[in-house]
Design an enzyme around this catalytic site. Structure first.
Site, short mmCIF file in Angstrom:
data_model
loop_
_atom_site.label_atom_id
_atom_site.label_comp_id
_atom_site.label_asym_id
_atom_site.label_seq_id
_atom_site.Cartn_x
_atom_site.Cartn_y
_atom_site.Cartn_z
N LEU A 1 0.86 -1.18 0.00
CA LEU A 1 0.00 0.00 0.00
C LEU A 1 0.90 1.23 0.00
O LEU A 1 1.98 1.22 0.61
CB LEU A 1 -0.89 0.03 1.24
N ASP A 2 0.46 2.30 -0.67
CA ASP A 2 1.20 3.56 -0.59
C ASP A 2 1.37 3.95 0.88
O ASP A 2 0.51 3.64 1.72
CB ASP A 2 0.43 4.68 -1.31
N MET A 3 2.45 4.63 1.17
CA MET A 3 2.73 5.00 2.55
C MET A 3 1.55 5.73 3.20
O MET A 3 1.21 5.47 4.36
CB MET A 3 3.99 5.89 2.61
#
Length: 548
Positions: free
Chosen positions: A395-397
């Site tokens: 997942l994106d940060m």
């Protein structure tokens, strides 16, 4: 210093406290003084009549639509008086120089400058090349060689086919008993055909040599002119890289060639930030704060909203600003700060083979270049006996939600295979910063990384990878829309770009600091996942509600 470029703040604004440090250019909240100066620039852009540029804001205006980045720099002069400077990126209305704006570091459009004078010489060579390429004698010689080649190939090929055919016929005749005289006739036919082919090839070689000799002087002249053009163009480019030299507060100049080791990207040095700082250092003005904003219609590839503030680009500006801001205290670089340091990693499901965790927003899925704390590192510490990669997908940060974790290499490979086959189903929930039309749909916009501004992504139909998202509206208010996202592919920033881009939903996710406007967090959460358990072969569905 030109008086019109240093503009004084009104007295009612001067009570605003100055920032302790200069703006970190690549991630910032604009200081109130910067916002005030930017608002004045926006008002000027909306009302000025000095020049005309099609920003794409007026649907009735004809011609090429080009939105543009503008920048403001809050500065202090040697008398301690506070003012501001304005700049635009690249050219504006086909010029580098307009009143109220700082000039470019090196004006390639100056008719008396080195670049324009050398450009005249290059144009003269281009004219000679074009004239020669359109010369009737050259075209006739070129056509003659092509026709001679074609005719030679045709006749020689025909003769070879005839020889092959006759050879076959003679072989058939030899299956019967032949007299000596009949055998001599056949041998003579074969010999004559070979001699004719040899003479034919000699004839066409002579004709081709003559045609090539006729064309050669033209080709040699063209080659000489093109080599001269290439040499002059390379020298001019190198000179340009040397002329583009930027000052810092120590009055030290550094050229584009030095900064980028001789190979700067196209357009480097033409952004607003380097122009503003260079002018400030030229005129002994102290930089206090800075901001940049987009004015006009968004380009088709990037996500740019009219009037919105944006950081400086990393590919072109970061190396230049590293030199220009040397020795100036900057706001903290948030990319070096672990914003998830005190966040807890919640395990929502576990068995002997795998885990499902709820990743907090701002925690990395795997270790980064600067920050090592991540889901992977925390779980490796908690489960030291695990083998292979732990994190099956990412997942994106800034995105929170469900992550699937494997406890062994074998489980990892089996789960990865499901992702590759796209049999794993995921659902995200997002809050959009606006009201969208429609109830559901599909977004199909291919994506690639923005090489000049990593990690941002661009929509690119030529080099982008396929990116497909299905969406569905859950609820609406007067200002916001809550949606479900069902990603069919899993590209970097896919949901964020598909939401914000003008060809997507044209409405960024609340808190998207890359493609929208910063808030307390990115309102994007991976709330459910469905997959086949690699050992039991049973369908597993997990749900984790969004914290917003």
């Amino acid at each position: 210093m030109t008086a019109s470029l240093f503009q004084f703040f009104p007295t009612d604004v001067l009570g605003e406290a100055l920032p302790e440090k200069f703006t970190f250019p690549f991630y910032y909240e604009p200081h109130p003084l910067s916002v005030y100066a930017a608002d004045l620039l926006k008002e000027y852009l909306a009302t000025q009549t000095e020049w005309k540029h099609n920003f794409g804001l007026n649907p009735d205006e004809k011609g090429l639509e080009i939105g543009k980045m503008f920048g403001v720099l809050v500065v202090q002069n040697q008398q301690g008086e506070l003012g501001y400077l304005w700049a635009f990126s690249g050219k504006l209305a086909e010029s580098n120089t307009w009143s109220h704006f700082v000039p470019t570091v090196y004006d390639m459009l100056d008719e008396e400058g080195y670049f324009k004078k050398e450009e005249v010489l290059l144009n003269a060579i281009n004219h000679q090349i074009k004239t020669l390429e359109e010369d009737v004698n050259y075209l006739d010689a070129k056509e003659n060689l092509q026709k001679t080649n074609a005719q030679a190939e045709l006749e020689i090929t025909s003769q070879k086919k005839l020889i092959k055919k006759n050879k076959k016929l003679r072989a058939e005749k030899r299956t019967n008993a032949l007299t000596n005289s009949e055998e001599e006739v056949l041998n003579k036919e074969s010999q004559d055909e070979g001699i004719l082919l040899k003479k034919m090839m000699q004839y066409w070689q002579h004709k081709l040599k003559a045609a090539q000799a006729e064309l050669a002087p033209f080709e040699a002249k063209l080659e000489t002119l093109k080599e001269e053009r290439k040499s002059k163009s390379a020298a001019l480019q190198q000179q340009l890289f040397e002329e583009y030299a930027f000052l810092n507060q120590y009055q030290k100049l550094k050229s584009l060639s030095e900064i980028f080791n001789g190979n700067p990207p196209a357009g480097a040095g033409e952004c607003a930030a380097p122009k503003l700082l260079h002018y400030a250092f030229q005129h002994q003005l102290k930089p206090i704060a800075m901001t940049e904003f987009w004015w006009g219609k968004s380009p088709k590839s990037e996500v740019r909203k009219h009037g919105q503030f944006y950081p400086a680009c990393t590919g072109k500006c970061e190396p230049i600003l590293k030199h220009m801001l040397q020795g100036i205290p900057l706001d903290d670089n948030p990319f070096l700060q672990n914003q998830a340091e005190h966040s807890e990693l919640e395990i929502i499901f576990e068995d002997d083979y795998l885990l499902l965790v709820n990743k907090p927003a701002e925690m990395l899925s795997v270790p980064g270049k600067q920050i090592k704390d991540s889901v992977a590192t925390r779980l490796k510490k908690k489960y030291p006996e695990t083998t292979g990669p732990l994190v099956v997908h990412r997942l994106d940060m800034s995105t929170s939600g469900i992550l699937l974790i494997a406890k062994s290499s074998e489980i990892y490979k089996k789960l990865q295979h499901q992702f590759i086959k796209r049999s794993i189903k995921k659902r995200y929930v997002a809050l959009l910063d606006g009201v969208i039309e429609g109830k559901k749909g599909e977004i199909n916009l291919p994506l690639r990384v923005d090489l000049d501004n990593r990690p941002n992504q661009l929509v690119c139909y030529e080099y982008g990878k396929k990116a497909i998202t299905h969406w569905e509206v859950i609820e609406k208010t007067t200002t916001r829309t809550k949606v479900y996202f069902y990603p069919i592919t899993g590209r970097t920033h896919q949901l964020r770009v598909h939401a914000a881009h003008s060809l997507g939903l044209n409405t960024p996710i609340v808190g998207d600091d890359l493609y929208g406007t910063k808030a307390n967090r990115l309102h994007l959460h991976a709330e459910s996942i469905t997959f086949i358990h690699p050992i039991s072969n049973e369908t597993v569905s997990m749900y984790c509600p969004a914290p917003f």
